[in-house]
Design an enzyme around this catalytic site. Sequence first.
Site, PDB file in Angstrom:
ATOM      1  N   THR A  57      -6.551  59.716  75.997  1.00  0.00           N
ATOM      2  CA  THR A  57      -8.005  59.804  75.910  1.00  0.00           C
ATOM      3  C   THR A  57      -8.482  58.602  75.099  1.00  0.00           C
ATOM      4  O   THR A  57      -7.684  57.741  74.730  1.00  0.00           O
ATOM      5  CB  THR A  57      -8.448  61.114  75.224  1.00  0.00           C
ATOM      6  OG1 THR A  57      -8.119  61.048  73.820  1.00  0.00           O
ATOM      7  CG2 THR A  57      -7.739  62.323  75.834  1.00  0.00           C
ATOM      8  N   CYS A  58      -9.772  58.559  74.811  1.00  0.00           N
ATOM      9  CA  CYS A  58     -10.293  57.417  74.062  1.00  0.00           C
ATOM     10  C   CYS A  58      -9.791  57.390  72.620  1.00  0.00           C
ATOM     11  O   CYS A  58      -9.833  56.344  71.965  1.00  0.00           O
ATOM     12  CB  CYS A  58     -11.817  57.413  74.092  1.00  0.00           C
ATOM     13  SG  CYS A  58     -12.557  58.974  73.619  1.00  0.00           S
ATOM     14  N   ASN A  59      -9.306  58.516  72.090  1.00  0.00           N
ATOM     15  CA  ASN A  59      -8.811  58.506  70.713  1.00  0.00           C
ATOM     16  C   ASN A  59      -7.435  59.163  70.553  1.00  0.00           C
ATOM     17  O   ASN A  59      -7.059  59.564  69.466  1.00  0.00           O
ATOM     18  CB  ASN A  59      -9.821  59.186  69.769  1.00  0.00           C
ATOM     19  CG  ASN A  59     -10.169  60.582  70.209  1.00  0.00           C
ATOM     20  OD1 ASN A  59      -9.377  61.253  70.869  1.00  0.00           O
ATOM     21  ND2 ASN A  59     -11.364  61.027  69.871  1.00  0.00           N
TER      22      ASN A  59
ATOM     23  N   ALA B 272     -19.854  51.640  70.951  1.00  0.00           N
ATOM     24  CA  ALA B 272     -18.691  52.258  71.603  1.00  0.00           C
ATOM     25  C   ALA B 272     -17.532  52.432  70.629  1.00  0.00           C
ATOM     26  O   ALA B 272     -16.374  52.495  71.032  1.00  0.00           O
ATOM     27  CB  ALA B 272     -18.249  51.412  72.798  1.00  0.00           C
TER      28      ALA B 272
ATOM     29  N   GLU C 185     -16.128  54.562  66.915  1.00  0.00           N
ATOM     30  CA  GLU C 185     -15.737  55.946  66.641  1.00  0.00           C
ATOM     31  C   GLU C 185     -16.890  56.918  66.839  1.00  0.00           C
ATOM     32  O   GLU C 185     -16.743  57.949  67.495  1.00  0.00           O
ATOM     33  CB  GLU C 185     -15.206  56.052  65.207  1.00  0.00           C
ATOM     34  CG  GLU C 185     -14.705  57.432  64.846  1.00  0.00           C
ATOM     35  CD  GLU C 185     -14.074  57.475  63.462  1.00  0.00           C
ATOM     36  OE1 GLU C 185     -14.324  58.446  62.741  1.00  0.00           O
ATOM     37  OE2 GLU C 185     -13.342  56.526  63.111  1.00  0.00           O
ATOM     38  N   ILE C 186     -18.065  56.595  66.283  1.00  0.00           N
ATOM     39  CA  ILE C 186     -19.208  57.501  66.413  1.00  0.00           C
ATOM     40  C   ILE C 186     -19.690  57.535  67.852  1.00  0.00           C
ATOM     41  O   ILE C 186     -20.026  58.596  68.388  1.00  0.00           O
ATOM     42  CB  ILE C 186     -20.349  57.081  65.462  1.00  0.00           C
ATOM     43  CG1 ILE C 186     -19.870  57.119  64.005  1.00  0.00           C
ATOM     44  CG2 ILE C 186     -21.555  57.999  65.630  1.00  0.00           C
ATOM     45  CD1 ILE C 186     -20.888  56.620  63.007  1.00  0.00           C
TER      46      ILE C 186
END
EC number: 1.2.1.70
Length: 382
Positions: free
Chosen positions: A38-40, A165, A167-168
């Site tokens: 995923t993105c993180n 784009a 962390e937040i």
Amino acid sequence: MLVVRADYKKYPIPVLEKMRIDEDEFYKKYDACVVVQTCNRIEAYFDTEVNSDLNCILNDFSGFDILKGKNATFHFLKVSCGMDSMILGENQILGQIKTSFQKARELKKTSRYLDSVFLKAIHVGQRARTETKINEGSVSIGSAAVELAEKNFGLANKNVLLIGAGEIGTLVAKALMEKHIKAVIVANRTYERAETLAKELKGMAVHFDKLKEAINFSDVIICATSSPHYILKKEDLIDVGNKIIIDIANPRDVDDAVREFENINLYTIDDLRNISDKNLQKRIEEVPAVEKIIDEEYDVLMKQIEKINVEEVLKDFNNYIEEIRTKELEKAIKLSKTKNPEEIMENFSKAFAKRITHDFVSYSINTSKEDLMNSAWWKNGK
């Protein structure tokens, strides 16, 4: 099972982006494995019965954390429940696990063991979300921003511009995934990061020099950059029509002077904090209930795996017996022209029994009783 993992807890998102696994190359090299990205979060799950060369895995995944056995399984069950997520209890991870698992199955890269683990994890994630309130209410500033926009103005068939784009911005994106939005545009100074996040949202990325056009197109603007300076000033928002702007950056992305425009409603991070803090506390209170579900289902999973192991042992043993039977039968057929049937059957049965006994005795001489009872001795005796 073995898990290699890297996530937002250890690495910032720009670093994680560089660590992403090339799934085409990964699945060419390994069998009995599943990648979840995923993105993180970047994780790869291996069936160690098939992938026995752990040094190869460790070399390929330098910088990743390693979990094995029970720790790996418990970790995965927690991941499926959103217990290990940036947003506690978030829903998206369960869908991402399903998609990743389906891809691996289509490529015929799973195993019977991994099938059981992944199906159980999906079931546990579903139970956690239906039997507890672990996923209720917005708990991050990002999701609170989306909740505020939907509650006060509605997001159905709206165009949303996400500026930032990092962390937040990623947290905002996760919350937007659940909404029926007409279109999502992502703008970021580093275009590649905007492109990556837009792809997850099934939206569109724009370069920062096209920000004015994106603003004109959008109904709702959410600002979440890490810029030390204003991204949107009063002069940038002249004649842009009715806009909802939610600024969740710290320091602020939007000049407070834009409040002078009657057609613009500006909300800041201070308007959202109380919402997210209260909801997070509610979710934290649900954690023990989710952990109880995980414990229950882990025990069920272990029984399923034990059954699989027994079935695999019996299958291997049957194959072993069949191999001996075939070889001895071939010898008997060759002798059939020179000896009578009774003598052939006598020799065949003795040779068959002797071969099995010999393999068992050979292996058991230097093996403890406990190890012998737990071993597939016929594999080692060959």
